[in-house]
Scaffold this motif. Structure first.
Motif, PDB file in Angstrom:
ATOM      1  N   ASP C  38      59.072  69.712  32.513  1.00  0.00           N
ATOM      2  CA  ASP C  38      60.294  70.406  32.923  1.00  0.00           C
ATOM      3  C   ASP C  38      61.487  70.034  32.036  1.00  0.00           C
ATOM      4  O   ASP C  38      62.304  70.885  31.701  1.00  0.00           O
ATOM      5  CB  ASP C  38      60.593  70.090  34.396  1.00  0.00           C
ATOM      6  CG  ASP C  38      61.707  70.978  34.945  1.00  0.00           C
ATOM      7  OD1 ASP C  38      61.610  72.208  34.762  1.00  0.00           O
ATOM      8  OD2 ASP C  38      62.664  70.440  35.528  1.00  0.00           O
ATOM      9  N   VAL C  39      61.561  68.771  31.635  1.00  0.00           N
ATOM     10  CA  VAL C  39      62.663  68.338  30.766  1.00  0.00           C
ATOM     11  C   VAL C  39      62.706  69.226  29.520  1.00  0.00           C
ATOM     12  O   VAL C  39      63.758  69.758  29.150  1.00  0.00           O
ATOM     13  CB  VAL C  39      62.500  66.869  30.330  1.00  0.00           C
ATOM     14  CG1 VAL C  39      63.576  66.489  29.322  1.00  0.00           C
ATOM     15  CG2 VAL C  39      62.557  65.939  31.528  1.00  0.00           C
ATOM     16  N   VAL C  41      61.105  72.117  28.967  1.00  0.00           N
ATOM     17  CA  VAL C  41      61.262  73.543  29.248  1.00  0.00           C
ATOM     18  C   VAL C  41      62.737  73.872  29.482  1.00  0.00           C
ATOM     19  O   VAL C  41      63.273  74.844  28.936  1.00  0.00           O
ATOM     20  CB  VAL C  41      60.400  73.954  30.460  1.00  0.00           C
ATOM     21  CG1 VAL C  41      60.739  75.377  30.895  1.00  0.00           C
ATOM     22  CG2 VAL C  41      58.925  73.843  30.122  1.00  0.00           C
ATOM     23  N   GLU C  42      63.395  73.049  30.267  1.00  0.00           N
ATOM     24  CA  GLU C  42      64.822  73.286  30.522  1.00  0.00           C
ATOM     25  C   GLU C  42      65.631  73.180  29.229  1.00  0.00           C
ATOM     26  O   GLU C  42      66.571  73.936  28.993  1.00  0.00           O
ATOM     27  CB  GLU C  42      65.355  72.268  31.534  1.00  0.00           C
ATOM     28  CG  GLU C  42      64.754  72.381  32.923  1.00  0.00           C
ATOM     29  CD  GLU C  42      65.532  73.337  33.828  1.00  0.00           C
ATOM     30  OE1 GLU C  42      66.558  73.865  33.382  1.00  0.00           O
ATOM     31  OE2 GLU C  42      65.092  73.543  34.978  1.00  0.00           O
ATOM     32  N   PRO C 235      72.536  58.155  28.002  1.00  0.00           N
ATOM     33  CA  PRO C 235      72.284  58.393  29.429  1.00  0.00           C
ATOM     34  C   PRO C 235      73.572  58.708  30.198  1.00  0.00           C
ATOM     35  O   PRO C 235      73.565  59.552  31.099  1.00  0.00           O
ATOM     36  CB  PRO C 235      71.683  57.064  29.901  1.00  0.00           C
ATOM     37  CG  PRO C 235      71.106  56.462  28.678  1.00  0.00           C
ATOM     38  CD  PRO C 235      72.024  56.852  27.560  1.00  0.00           C
ATOM     39  N   VAL C 238      74.428  62.245  29.647  1.00  0.00           N
ATOM     40  CA  VAL C 238      73.594  63.132  30.473  1.00  0.00           C
ATOM     41  C   VAL C 238      74.256  63.306  31.832  1.00  0.00           C
ATOM     42  O   VAL C 238      74.401  64.421  32.337  1.00  0.00           O
ATOM     43  CB  VAL C 238      72.165  62.547  30.656  1.00  0.00           C
ATOM     44  CG1 VAL C 238      71.381  63.334  31.716  1.00  0.00           C
ATOM     45  CG2 VAL C 238      71.409  62.553  29.340  1.00  0.00           C
ATOM     46  N   GLU C 239      74.687  62.190  32.396  1.00  0.00           N
ATOM     47  CA  GLU C 239      75.281  62.257  33.730  1.00  0.00           C
ATOM     48  C   GLU C 239      76.573  63.058  33.712  1.00  0.00           C
ATOM     49  O   GLU C 239      76.836  63.872  34.595  1.00  0.00           O
ATOM     50  CB  GLU C 239      75.519  60.839  34.251  1.00  0.00           C
ATOM     51  CG  GLU C 239      75.688  60.764  35.742  1.00  0.00           C
ATOM     52  CD  GLU C 239      77.134  60.535  36.175  1.00  0.00           C
ATOM     53  OE1 GLU C 239      77.371  60.455  37.384  1.00  0.00           O
ATOM     54  OE2 GLU C 239      78.028  60.451  35.302  1.00  0.00           O
ATOM     55  N   PHE C 242      75.937  66.675  33.454  1.00  0.00           N
ATOM     56  CA  PHE C 242      75.375  67.117  34.731  1.00  0.00           C
ATOM     57  C   PHE C 242      76.505  67.325  35.750  1.00  0.00           C
ATOM     58  O   PHE C 242      76.542  68.330  36.457  1.00  0.00           O
ATOM     59  CB  PHE C 242      74.367  66.069  35.204  1.00  0.00           C
ATOM     60  CG  PHE C 242      73.799  66.310  36.572  1.00  0.00           C
ATOM     61  CD1 PHE C 242      72.866  67.327  36.790  1.00  0.00           C
ATOM     62  CD2 PHE C 242      74.167  65.509  37.650  1.00  0.00           C
ATOM     63  CE1 PHE C 242      72.322  67.520  38.049  1.00  0.00           C
ATOM     64  CE2 PHE C 242      73.625  65.707  38.910  1.00  0.00           C
ATOM     65  CZ  PHE C 242      72.715  66.720  39.115  1.00  0.00           C
ATOM     66  N   ALA C 250      73.042  68.759  29.447  1.00  0.00           N
ATOM     67  CA  ALA C 250      72.426  67.564  30.015  1.00  0.00           C
ATOM     68  C   ALA C 250      70.959  67.489  29.630  1.00  0.00           C
ATOM     69  O   ALA C 250      70.461  66.443  29.200  1.00  0.00           O
ATOM     70  CB  ALA C 250      72.579  67.577  31.536  1.00  0.00           C
ATOM     71  N   PHE C 251      70.250  68.621  29.745  1.00  0.00           N
ATOM     72  CA  PHE C 251      68.820  68.600  29.420  1.00  0.00           C
ATOM     73  C   PHE C 251      68.575  68.433  27.925  1.00  0.00           C
ATOM     74  O   PHE C 251      67.558  67.858  27.528  1.00  0.00           O
ATOM     75  CB  PHE C 251      68.132  69.858  29.958  1.00  0.00           C
ATOM     76  CG  PHE C 251      67.669  69.690  31.367  1.00  0.00           C
ATOM     77  CD1 PHE C 251      66.516  68.973  31.644  1.00  0.00           C
ATOM     78  CD2 PHE C 251      68.394  70.221  32.420  1.00  0.00           C
ATOM     79  CE1 PHE C 251      66.087  68.801  32.949  1.00  0.00           C
ATOM     80  CE2 PHE C 251      67.972  70.056  33.724  1.00  0.00           C
ATOM     81  CZ  PHE C 251      66.823  69.344  34.005  1.00  0.00           C
ATOM     82  N   ALA C 254      68.874  64.827  27.482  1.00  0.00           N
ATOM     83  CA  ALA C 254      67.737  64.227  28.186  1.00  0.00           C
ATOM     84  C   ALA C 254      66.442  64.407  27.397  1.00  0.00           C
ATOM     85  O   ALA C 254      65.581  63.516  27.386  1.00  0.00           O
ATOM     86  CB  ALA C 254      67.592  64.844  29.578  1.00  0.00           C
ATOM     87  N   LEU C 257      66.041  61.690  24.922  1.00  0.00           N
ATOM     88  CA  LEU C 257      65.618  60.435  25.554  1.00  0.00           C
ATOM     89  C   LEU C 257      64.158  60.508  25.996  1.00  0.00           C
ATOM     90  O   LEU C 257      63.422  59.524  25.892  1.00  0.00           O
ATOM     91  CB  LEU C 257      66.527  60.128  26.753  1.00  0.00           C
ATOM     92  CG  LEU C 257      67.964  59.734  26.391  1.00  0.00           C
ATOM     93  CD1 LEU C 257      68.851  59.714  27.631  1.00  0.00           C
ATOM     94  CD2 LEU C 257      67.985  58.376  25.710  1.00  0.00           C
ATOM     95  N   ALA C 258      63.742  61.685  26.466  1.00  0.00           N
ATOM     96  CA  ALA C 258      62.348  61.833  26.879  1.00  0.00           C
ATOM     97  C   ALA C 258      61.415  61.732  25.670  1.00  0.00           C
ATOM     98  O   ALA C 258      60.322  61.159  25.764  1.00  0.00           O
ATOM     99  CB  ALA C 258      62.142  63.163  27.600  1.00  0.00           C
TER     100      ALA C 258
END
Lengths: 274, 352, 292
Positions: C38-39, C41-42, C235, C238-239, C242, C250-251, C254, C257-258
């Motif tokens: 999902d990370v 894909v988003e 990080p 990201v917050e 968000f 944000a994604f 993210a 980081l992923a």
């Protein structure tokens, strides 16, 4: 041999001195400072800070959600560890490495993605929300992310223990007339208890302090979905340092107690099962 | 209860552990499966127990075909080399396990376990955990656990293999006495011939997945069926030569071999056990080899001498009684004459 | 891992195996695989171009990346030096309090990240013990990079040491004692004997330490002060995105980081396979030595 080493190998004073200094400056002194700061509060103010209804609700939620998530992790962790050690299936090695993802994935990313998955438009929310399961901005959401961050602990604690169970112990049980189910419940599971308890405690301890993922998913509503670390941050942002410190001390004491219990349990199980 | 193994074969991948093995174990007897590692003896034991399923062949308990029966339904007692005790259970609970899974009433479990703990002389340690016991004690607990549910057969896989020499000796005699008391049909695996000969009624010698010879310890010792058995029993001198016209020749040395009266020579091997050689101070008319003593090991019930026979380029191992040793005044460097009391000749094509 | 030498007394019925494997795959799927997919894909949902613009057009996001690339290496290197010193002292010598020291090294793992941040605020913050003094000298630690480094170092403190200690204990001191007897100096000993022996354990500790350092959230959240473009690490960025309802942004961060997490996992898995192979090899050599 030890005294011989100290005379033979160089660097004892240097390495130990550096270790102690670094540990002292970076870890021990700041932690002691935290306790000292809390001690400067008169006891009634300290008590007032740590026992507000909001704080008590936060401890209850923190400890409760951590316990539930650790218990869930014991069940799913046992399942996954068993399957990884005992069975062959496609993609097993990939699954095995993915188990560690929660260790490697920043908690903020976990929080972000979990918050998007379980809302009504999310991949999982679109199935769950119509069933009445609100897994976003709820206590359930907190438990879910805590299960995620604590997931590897139980699996990784159990795997080596499962691998070490000798084939002949299971064969002995079968020779003595035990059915497969009896062998599993009476012989295998009991030998896993110490590891299960350790895994539970590690997962619980991790969940207690978790912050990054929870802020994203919980909604942080006081009395409802506010965990203790979030409350500490809220107090800090109000510049109420003393109150924040008091709550932090409570959290630290709980964590250290868990740590001590884990160590005692490990020592005990080593003695009995050696 | 007797055990019959008929034409059993078993492979692990490309390794053929057993090939067409047949075996009879009489009811109430104590039989040893003896052989080097990789000979298939443990696989055979595990097939008898039901821990392995044979690729072909049948296993009978008395007249009942149990080849496909699950282990748990066979009522066998199995003792593992490394004990396989349940670490999280006390000695009492270990011994009681087989009774509990059979749902014996609590009172009878207590009586039966007490009886067995007395039998293995560990009644004081009922509450101990396996980690608190010595190796010998653990093995006795493992044996008591196997015997508790009154098994029809008792199977032991290298039961003393993990113990040190002294404990091993004691336990082995104890096992023999125990068997004389309870008379349960027993099969044990060992690679130690002394152990097999001392304890067992009958010994089965195995090699490369085959049975080489079956018999009482005396039969096997006195009449080894083939060169493998002879060699495996050890303490033997080996000579390679050939037979022709009823004689086996090793250099200038000759013995009778009437089974091969033909003209064309055949390679053959002669075996002489160390204690069947004799040392003479001088020739006395019997065929003998001249040699020089190169080593004497006088500490033991027999004196072992090593004699180099220069004509043959071989070193002979000779066992001499202590009296004879004193009589000869044997020293390193002495010239002696070696004569054989008994020679066994095996013609090559009999060797597998 | 488990060899397929299942005899009938150890293997479970087929339906049990299939049920359990399916359940386990379901757990790993829902808990780990779906979120991970999902990370990305988003992040890439609107195409790679949009993704790239989201990342590079935002000056504050770039600043966050640069800050993380500054803070994490400092924390990793200081903990690396500490880890080697601690492992040397603990694995090579016996001294009173050795067990306690080993336990204390793990202490930061049981401190909530938020509390870890708080303790540094209590010391270096404006109202902290050293606050007035720092202010008089015009030094900023809290709400600045040094505070981020301190908090990050604290939470990643045990990683290298706890990987190295068991490795060095398993290897033993024999080779080092031999080297000393051959006249090696301290530095030569370390560089030529110890380091080659522990290098894979060191890499293992380093990558885990680095993953945590780059991903740390709670501790740096408390000490950063959230000054956009100045004290936001990845990080934290990201917050913030968000909270600003900038979900694609944000994604996008993210996803970086992923990816770091995936690289970490890949290296970790490769090292574990290598270690397992080496161990098997060593065991084989030993057993050959015993049975000539």
């Amino acid at each position: 041999m030890n005294d011989v080493n100290r005379r033979v190998l160089p660097g004892f004073r240097l390495s130990l001195g550096y270790t102690l200094a670094y540990l002292g400056v970076l870890v021990l002194v700041p932690l002691v400072a935290c306790f000292l700061k809390a001690a400067t509060l008169p006891f009634d103010r300290f008590w007032a800070a740590v026992s507000t209804d909001r704080a008590v609700a936060a401890y209850e939620l923190t400890v409760g959600a951590s316990l539930v998530s650790a218990a869930i992790n014991v069940v799913v962790g046992l399942l996954v560890a068993w399957v990884l050690v005992r069975y062959e299936f496609p993609m097993k090695r990939v699954v095995d490495s993915l188990v560690d993802l929660p260790f490697a994935l920043p908690t903020a990313v976990a929080g972000l993605v979990y918050s998007s998955l379980y809302v009504q438009s999310g991949w999982l929310g679109r199935f769950l929300v119509p069933l009445g399961i609100q897994a976003a901005y709820s206590r359930l959401a907190i438990v879910l992310v805590l299960v995620f961050v604590g997931f590897p602990f139980v699996v990784r604690t159990l795997e080596p223990v499962l691998e070490r169970i000798d084939a002949d112990v299971e064969e002995a049980a079968a020779c003595l007339g035990a059915s497969r189910l009896q062998t599993v419940t009476r012989v295998i599971f009991p030998s896993l208890y110490p590891a299960l308890v350790t895994g539970f405690a590690l997962s619980f301890a991790r969940a207690l302090g978790e912050y990054g993922s929870v802020v994203f998913v919980s909604g942080n509503m006081p009395f409802k979905t506010e965990i203790a670390p979030v409350l500490i941050v809220a107090r800090l942002e109000e510049f109420a340092y003393a109150e924040a410190t008091a709550i932090a001390v409570v959290l630290l004491v709980i964590s250290f107690a868990v740590l001590v219990v884990v160590n005692l349990l490990e020592r005990w199980s080593k003695r009995v099962y050696a | 209860m007797s055990i019959t193994v008929k034409q059993v074969s078993k492979s692990f991948g490309s390794f053929r552990a057993l090939e067409h093995v047949s075996l009879e174990v009489a009811g109430g007897s104590l039989v040893a499966l003896l052989g080097p590692s990789g000979s298939g003896k443990t696989t055979l034991l595990r097939i008898i127990a039901g821990l392995e399923v044979p690729d072909a062949g049948t296993v009978l308990y008395q007249d009942e075909d149990v080849t496909e029966a699950a282990v748990k339904d066979r009522n066998v007692g199995f003792v593992f080399q490394h004990y396989a005790l349940f670490r999280h259970m006390t000695v009492f609970e270990n011994v009681a396990f087989g009774l509990r899974v059979r749902r014996w009433p609590r009172k009878r479990v207590k009586e039966r376990v007490g009886e067995l703990l007395r039998l293995i002389q560990l009644d004081g340690l009922a509450g101990s955990y396996p980690s608190q016991l010595s190796g010998g004690q653990r093995q006795r607990v493992a044996l008591a656990r196997a015997l508790a549910p009154e098994p029809k057969v008792l199977l032991l896989d290298e039961p003393f293999g993990a113990l040190d020499a002294k404990v091993r000796q004691d336990l082995r005699q104890w096992l023999r006495r125990l068997h004389d008391e309870i008379h349960v049909t027993s099969v044990f695996v060992t690679h130690d011939q002394e152990e097999a000969f001392e304890v067992a009624d009958r010994v089965v010698i195995m090699n490369h997945g085959h049975v080489e010879q079956t018999g009482t310890p005396r039969e096997i010792f006195e009449r080894p069926a083939n060169p493998f058995v002879m060699d495996f029993l050890g303490n033997v001198n080996v000579f390679h030569g050939h037979v022709v016209r009823g004689r086996m020749k090793v250099g200038s040395f000759e013995v009778d071999y009437p089974a091969h009266p033909h003209d064309e020579p055949r390679p053959a091997t002669a075996f002489v056990r160390s204690h069947e050689l004799e040392l003479l101070a001088k020739r006395n008319g019997r065929p003998s080899l001249e040699g020089k003593v190169v080593h004497v090991s006088p500490a033991g019930p027999v004196v072992r001498a090593r004699v180099f026979a220069a004509d043959f380029g071989v070193v002979l191992n000779v066992d001499v009684t202590r009296d004879r040793y004193a009589e000869l005044g044997l020293e390193v460097g002495d010239t002696v004459y070696v004569a054989a009391r008994d020679v066994r000749v095996y013609v090559q094509d009999y060797i597998i | 891992m488990s060899t397929p030498d299942h005899t009938n007394s150890r293997s479970d019925p087929r339906w049990v195996r299939i049920t359990l494997v399916t359940a386990a795959l379901g757990v790993v799927g829902v808990l780990i695989v779906i979120p991970l997919v999902d990370v990305f894909v988003e992040a890439f949902g609107r195409g790679f171009g949009a993704y790239w613009r989201t990342l590079t057009a935002d000056e504050d996001t770039l600043a966050a990346i640069r800050l993380t690339m500054t803070v994490a290496p400092i924390a990793v290197v200081t903990n690396l030096i500490f880890g080697i010193a601690a492992a040397w002292a603990i694995s090579r010598f016996r001294f009173p309090g050795r067990t306690l020291l080993t336990a204390l090294i793990d202490l930061p793992f049981s401190v909530s990240p938020v509390v870890a941040g708080l303790i540094f605020v209590l010391i270096f913050g404006l109202q902290g013990y050293l606050g007035p003094w720092l202010r008089a000298h015009d030094w900023r630690i809290i709400f600045a990079t040094p505070g981020l480094v301190l908090a990050t170092t604290f939470v990643t403190f045990p990683f290298v040491a706890r990987e190295l200690i068991p490795v060095m204990e398993a290897i033993g001191a024999d080779e080092e004692i031999a080297a000393v007897s051959l006249g090696a100096s301290g530095w030569q000993l370390f560089r030529r004997v110890t380091l080659p022996n522990i290098k894979w354990g060191l890499v293992y500790g380093l990558i885990l330490c680095n993953a945590r350092a780059m991903g740390e959230f709670g501790a740096v959240y408390v000490v950063s002060g959230h000054i956009t473009g100045r004290t936001d690490t990845m990080p934290l960025r990201v917050e913030k995105l968000f909270q600003e309802y900038n979900t694609p942004g944000a994604f996008a961060v993210a996803s970086l980081l992923a990816s770091l997490a995936l690289v970490t996992l890949a290296v970790k898995t490769a090292l574990e396979w290598k270690t397992r192979r080496d161990l098997a090899e060593a065991a084989r050599l030993r057993s050959e030595g015993e049975e000539p």
